[in-house]
Design a protein around this motif. Structure first.
Motif, PDB file in Angstrom:
ATOM      1  N   GLU A 187       1.098   9.110  -4.797  1.00 35.22           N
ATOM      2  CA  GLU A 187       0.371  10.237  -4.547  1.00 35.22           C
ATOM      3  C   GLU A 187       1.060  11.420  -4.007  1.00 35.22           C
ATOM      4  O   GLU A 187       0.673  12.538  -4.519  1.00 35.22           O
ATOM      5  CB  GLU A 187      -1.130   9.798  -3.976  1.00 35.22           C
ATOM      6  CG  GLU A 187      -1.711   8.878  -4.507  1.00 35.22           C
ATOM      7  CD  GLU A 187      -2.432   9.373  -5.823  1.00 35.22           C
ATOM      8  OE1 GLU A 187      -2.802  10.629  -5.924  1.00 35.22           O
ATOM      9  OE2 GLU A 187      -2.212   8.511  -7.030  1.00 35.22           O
ATOM     10  N   LEU A 188       1.746  11.232  -3.127  1.00 35.76           N
ATOM     11  CA  LEU A 188       2.674  12.194  -2.404  1.00 35.76           C
ATOM     12  C   LEU A 188       3.531  12.911  -3.451  1.00 35.76           C
ATOM     13  O   LEU A 188       3.519  14.133  -3.219  1.00 35.76           O
ATOM     14  CB  LEU A 188       3.310  11.541  -1.340  1.00 35.76           C
ATOM     15  CG  LEU A 188       4.280  12.480  -0.749  1.00 35.76           C
ATOM     16  CD1 LEU A 188       3.525  13.853   0.214  1.00 35.76           C
ATOM     17  CD2 LEU A 188       5.000  11.794   0.789  1.00 35.76           C
ATOM     18  N   ALA A 189       4.126  11.970  -4.051  1.00 35.59           N
ATOM     19  CA  ALA A 189       5.264  12.695  -5.221  1.00 35.59           C
ATOM     20  C   ALA A 189       4.342  13.477  -6.037  1.00 35.59           C
ATOM     21  O   ALA A 189       4.897  14.609  -6.362  1.00 35.59           O
ATOM     22  CB  ALA A 189       5.610  11.304  -6.183  1.00 35.59           C
ATOM     23  N   LYS A 190       3.261  13.250  -6.578  1.00 37.40           N
ATOM     24  CA  LYS A 190       2.138  13.932  -7.577  1.00 37.40           C
ATOM     25  C   LYS A 190       1.908  15.326  -6.773  1.00 37.40           C
ATOM     26  O   LYS A 190       2.054  16.477  -7.461  1.00 37.40           O
ATOM     27  CB  LYS A 190       1.240  13.340  -7.816  1.00 37.40           C
ATOM     28  CG  LYS A 190       1.417  12.129  -9.011  1.00 37.40           C
ATOM     29  CD  LYS A 190       0.373  11.739  -9.587  1.00 37.40           C
ATOM     30  CE  LYS A 190      -0.760  10.935  -8.807  1.00 37.40           C
ATOM     31  NZ  LYS A 190      -1.839  10.495  -9.477  1.00 37.40           N
ATOM     32  N   GLU A 191       1.606  15.618  -5.359  1.00 41.09           N
ATOM     33  CA  GLU A 191       1.329  16.500  -4.595  1.00 41.09           C
ATOM     34  C   GLU A 191       2.444  17.582  -4.585  1.00 41.09           C
ATOM     35  O   GLU A 191       2.391  18.760  -4.902  1.00 41.09           O
ATOM     36  CB  GLU A 191       0.839  16.201  -3.485  1.00 41.09           C
ATOM     37  CG  GLU A 191      -0.684  15.647  -3.174  1.00 41.09           C
ATOM     38  CD  GLU A 191      -1.690  16.616  -3.690  1.00 41.09           C
ATOM     39  OE1 GLU A 191      -1.594  17.872  -3.709  1.00 41.09           O
ATOM     40  OE2 GLU A 191      -2.627  15.879  -4.624  1.00 41.09           O
ATOM     41  N   ILE A 192       3.601  17.009  -4.303  1.00 41.25           N
ATOM     42  CA  ILE A 192       4.715  17.913  -4.107  1.00 41.25           C
ATOM     43  C   ILE A 192       5.175  18.409  -5.744  1.00 41.25           C
ATOM     44  O   ILE A 192       5.635  19.721  -5.636  1.00 41.25           O
ATOM     45  CB  ILE A 192       6.047  17.020  -3.446  1.00 41.25           C
ATOM     46  CG1 ILE A 192       5.613  16.464  -2.206  1.00 41.25           C
ATOM     47  CG2 ILE A 192       7.304  17.940  -3.474  1.00 41.25           C
ATOM     48  CD1 ILE A 192       7.003  15.515  -1.558  1.00 41.25           C
ATOM     49  N   THR A 193       5.049  17.710  -6.533  1.00 37.07           N
ATOM     50  CA  THR A 193       5.255  18.110  -7.898  1.00 37.07           C
ATOM     51  C   THR A 193       4.395  19.271  -8.271  1.00 37.07           C
ATOM     52  O   THR A 193       4.782  20.383  -8.651  1.00 37.07           O
ATOM     53  CB  THR A 193       5.063  17.076  -8.693  1.00 37.07           C
ATOM     54  OG1 THR A 193       6.283  15.963  -8.664  1.00 37.07           O
ATOM     55  CG2 THR A 193       5.498  17.427 -10.337  1.00 37.07           C
ATOM     56  N   LYS A 194       3.075  18.961  -7.730  1.00 39.34           N
ATOM     57  CA  LYS A 194       2.032  20.099  -8.188  1.00 39.34           C
ATOM     58  C   LYS A 194       2.294  21.468  -7.506  1.00 39.34           C
ATOM     59  O   LYS A 194       1.617  22.454  -7.616  1.00 39.34           O
ATOM     60  CB  LYS A 194       0.506  19.534  -7.881  1.00 39.34           C
ATOM     61  CG  LYS A 194       0.148  18.697  -8.715  1.00 39.34           C
ATOM     62  CD  LYS A 194      -1.386  18.389  -8.766  1.00 39.34           C
ATOM     63  CE  LYS A 194      -1.785  17.799  -7.446  1.00 39.34           C
ATOM     64  NZ  LYS A 194      -3.370  17.580  -7.381  1.00 39.34           N
ATOM     65  N   ASP A 196       0.835  -1.269   0.134  1.00 35.92           N
ATOM     66  CA  ASP A 196      -0.019   0.038  -0.125  1.00 35.92           C
ATOM     67  C   ASP A 196       0.884   1.221  -0.055  1.00 35.92           C
ATOM     68  O   ASP A 196       0.480   2.305  -0.527  1.00 35.92           O
ATOM     69  CB  ASP A 196      -1.020  -0.106   1.312  1.00 35.92           C
ATOM     70  CG  ASP A 196      -2.114  -0.926   1.205  1.00 35.92           C
ATOM     71  OD1 ASP A 196      -2.218  -1.527  -0.087  1.00 35.92           O
ATOM     72  OD2 ASP A 196      -2.572  -1.576   2.307  1.00 35.92           O
ATOM     73  N   GLN A 197       2.020   1.281   0.396  1.00 38.86           N
ATOM     74  CA  GLN A 197       3.006   2.222   0.674  1.00 38.86           C
ATOM     75  C   GLN A 197       3.546   2.803  -0.666  1.00 38.86           C
ATOM     76  O   GLN A 197       3.384   3.903  -0.748  1.00 38.86           O
ATOM     77  CB  GLN A 197       4.234   1.880   1.458  1.00 38.86           C
ATOM     78  CG  GLN A 197       5.115   2.988   1.705  1.00 38.86           C
ATOM     79  CD  GLN A 197       6.375   2.502   2.388  1.00 38.86           C
ATOM     80  OE1 GLN A 197       7.176   1.851   1.759  1.00 38.86           O
ATOM     81  NE2 GLN A 197       6.487   2.820   3.712  1.00 38.86           N
ATOM     82  N   ILE A 198       3.442   2.057  -1.637  1.00 39.11           N
ATOM     83  CA  ILE A 198       3.816   2.465  -3.164  1.00 39.11           C
ATOM     84  C   ILE A 198       2.969   3.451  -3.461  1.00 39.11           C
ATOM     85  O   ILE A 198       3.313   4.490  -4.280  1.00 39.11           O
ATOM     86  CB  ILE A 198       4.245   1.380  -3.868  1.00 39.11           C
ATOM     87  CG1 ILE A 198       5.403   0.314  -3.310  1.00 39.11           C
ATOM     88  CG2 ILE A 198       4.490   1.681  -5.228  1.00 39.11           C
ATOM     89  CD1 ILE A 198       6.587   1.009  -3.425  1.00 39.11           C
ATOM     90  N   GLY A 199       1.773   3.150  -3.508  1.00 41.95           N
ATOM     91  CA  GLY A 199       0.650   4.014  -3.991  1.00 41.95           C
ATOM     92  C   GLY A 199       0.569   5.306  -3.331  1.00 41.95           C
ATOM     93  O   GLY A 199       0.280   6.349  -4.079  1.00 41.95           O
ATOM     94  N   LEU A 200       0.793   5.270  -2.025  1.00 41.94           N
ATOM     95  CA  LEU A 200       0.608   6.463  -1.210  1.00 41.94           C
ATOM     96  C   LEU A 200       1.872   7.125  -1.355  1.00 41.94           C
ATOM     97  O   LEU A 200       1.622   8.744  -1.598  1.00 41.94           O
ATOM     98  CB  LEU A 200       0.380   6.136   0.433  1.00 41.94           C
ATOM     99  CG  LEU A 200      -0.792   5.480   0.587  1.00 41.94           C
ATOM    100  CD1 LEU A 200      -0.532   4.780   2.369  1.00 41.94           C
ATOM    101  CD2 LEU A 200      -2.053   6.238   0.828  1.00 41.94           C
TER     102      LEU A 200
END
Length: 532
Positions: free
Chosen positions: A486-493, A479-483
């Motif tokens: 999403e975290l990587a996408k937020e920091i990128t945004k 489950d950690q990989i998916g979370l």
């Protein structure tokens, strides 16, 4: 920091290994038992609780052993000062058992009191690497060889964090006598910073003998080292500002290893006495935007920040800075780290960038100041990289004023009034995604939320990131990989940190040097090196 480190990293096939020949043989090293390393040194401190730089990683890993180590695969956790450890089911309690053979350089045993004192000081000194101790609730020492650490919340990356060189264990008795303290308020009461610039108090394979800022670091072998004597009796790290200077030192025999040779220079090094290899790394260079910088000519709103990111020619950046010897990096989390698979690569879109600027009332553009260290890192000349950024932004009418400065000037401005745009680099301190959130995410108290000006522009704080990080660190590996994704996408945004290039790493060294490799925690493991 330091500072790296790819899931396919150094174990991957070398992309450009070279061994070339010239008509002349460079001079041999004058002293076969001395290792000389040429690099541009970015040292900010030599106290493990204050230091935070690539050079610091190399030096500290030679002076201070950690409780656990990072394996040669740059992923696995291996015994170091601790021979074994236990972790409870929900990853909130970690118990370590010290090796009874472990001793400090002065011959005294490494004890649990030293571990507790070191880690509490790292937290309470509130230096750049203090985030390594985030989440610790209590550290107890049932006996001289046992350390029990309880966390406030689950953290599946806690062991990974402890491979970082800044967690290296200090001889508490020696440091206290030199004015160090671990108590709450240590950020104001500790008086040992200058002492650590001239002395070391570790259990590592070397001891510090001298440090001259912008000149050299000298270390002598710890002949009483408890975990195997290093091959070299002395290591000298000499300041060499640029790639050409480093290559000249290497070819003349004045250096055994050159650490920041760029790709163009590497191609010209064609002596049989020199080995040059290009390997993938986790290192990258990025631009950072200060939304709250006092000198901003216009508000750096989200639309403006996104427009800047869309104006960059990322393919051209790789060609311009490293001659194609690198990769695009989709997020501030390195390629190959947990959660990064499948992230969309950055792309230039000038039409969208112009539309966003027009929406912000800036269709005619604006002027912007870029202040950054005048350095060459990982084979990338930051000045050249920023000239490319300047050229790209001109296409959307943003006029960039480039101001290369020394590291001290840069740090003072970055941590003071802020900088509208800066450029710098990052190398991981351990294999784990959480460190990037702790450093780059727009969460309250992170290094980059403060640098970006969250106090003046609280709108840049992204509450989703705190929630995602907490869930990821408590989740199962699946489950950690998916979370983390999403975290990587937020920091990128957020568009505060905009990665420019992840360059391959050039390893350039005299051909009689053995054991040269890239390390995700230590950059260059000096104790593993020897001469044929």
């Amino acid at each position: 920091m330091l500072s790296s480190r790819a899931a396919g990293g150094v174990a991957a096939a070398l992309t450009a290994a070279q061994m070339l020949t010239t008509a002349h043989a460079p001079a041999a090293a004058a002293d076969a038992t001395t290792l000389v390393i040429a690099r541009s040194m970015d040292v900010n401190a030599l106290d493990p609780a204050r230091a935070f730089c690539d050079t610091c990683q190399i030096v500290l890993s030679a002076l201070y052993d950690t409780v656990v180590g990072l394996g040669p695969d740059n992923k696995s956790i291996v015994p170091k000062l601790a021979t074994k450890w236990e972790v409870n089911a929900n990853q909130t309690e970690f118990i370590f058992h010290l090796n009874p053979a472990a001793k400090f350089a002065d011959g005294s045993p490494v004890e649990s009191k030293d571990v507790k004192w070191t880690w509490e000081r790292l937290k309470n000194l509130k230096g750049n690497p203090s985030f390594f101790m985030d989440g610790i609730d209590a550290i107890t020492t049932p006996d001289a060889a046992t350390i029990d650490v309880k966390l406030t919340a689950p953290n599946s990356e806690f062991l990974n964090k402890l491979t970082g060189t800044y967690t290296g264990i200090i001889n508490s008795d020696v440091a206290i006598a030199a004015g160090a303290t671990a108590d709450a308020g240590a950020d104001k009461s500790d008086k040992s910073e200058n002492w650590f610039l001239a002395n070391s108090a570790g259990s590592g394979p070397f001891v510090l003998t001298s440090y001259k800022p912008e000149d050299e670091v000298r270390m002598a072998r710890n002949d009483a080292y408890w975990d195997g004597k290093p091959a070299f009796t002395q290591v000298v790290m000499r300041q060499a500002k640029d790639s050409v200077a480093q290559s000249q030192m290497l070819e003349s025999g004045d250096a055994d290893i050159a650490m920041q040779v760029d790709f163009d220079t590497a191609k010209s090094m064609n002596s049989p006495e020199i080995t040059v290899k290009s390997v993938p790394s986790y290192n990258y260079l990025y631009i950072g935007l200060g939304a709250g910088a006092k000198s901003n000519a216009v508000p750096l709103t989200f639309d403006v920040r996104e427009a800047i990111s869309l104006a960059i020619d990322y393919d051209g950046m790789i060609d311009f800075t490293v001659g194609g010897e690198g990769k695009k990096q989709p997020s501030p989390i390195p390629n190959g780290f947990p959660g990064t698979d499948g992230l969309a690569e950055p792309k230039m879109d000038l039409d969208k960038a112009k539309a966003l600027l027009a929406k912000a009332g800036l269709a005619d553009g604006f002027k912007m100041e870029a202040v950054y260290p005048n350095d060459n890192v990982y084979g990338v000349d930051i000045n050249l990289m920023m000239q490319k950024v300047q050229q790209d932004l001109a296409a959307v009418n943003i006029s960039l004023d480039l101001k290369p400065v020394t590291y001290p000037v840069w740090r003072d401005q970055l941590n003071g009034d802020g900088i509208p745009m800066t450029a710098v680099y990052y190398a991981p301190d351990y294999y784990g995604t959480g460190q990037y959130a702790s450093y780059f995410a727009m969460m309250p108290g992170t290094s980059w939320s403060k640098r970006a000006g969250a106090a003046a522009q609280p709108s840049i704080i992204n509450p989703k990131e705190t929630s995602l990080l907490e869930k990821a660190l408590a989740a199962s590996q699946t489950d950690q990989i998916g979370l983390f994704h999403e975290l990587a996408k937020e920091i990128t945004k957020d568009k505060i940190i905009i990665p420019m290039v992840s360059p391959n790493l050039v390893l350039a060294y005299r051909s009689d040097i053995q054991g040269v490799r890239y390390s995700a925690c230590c950059n260059l493991p000096i104790s593993e090196l020897s001469r044929k």
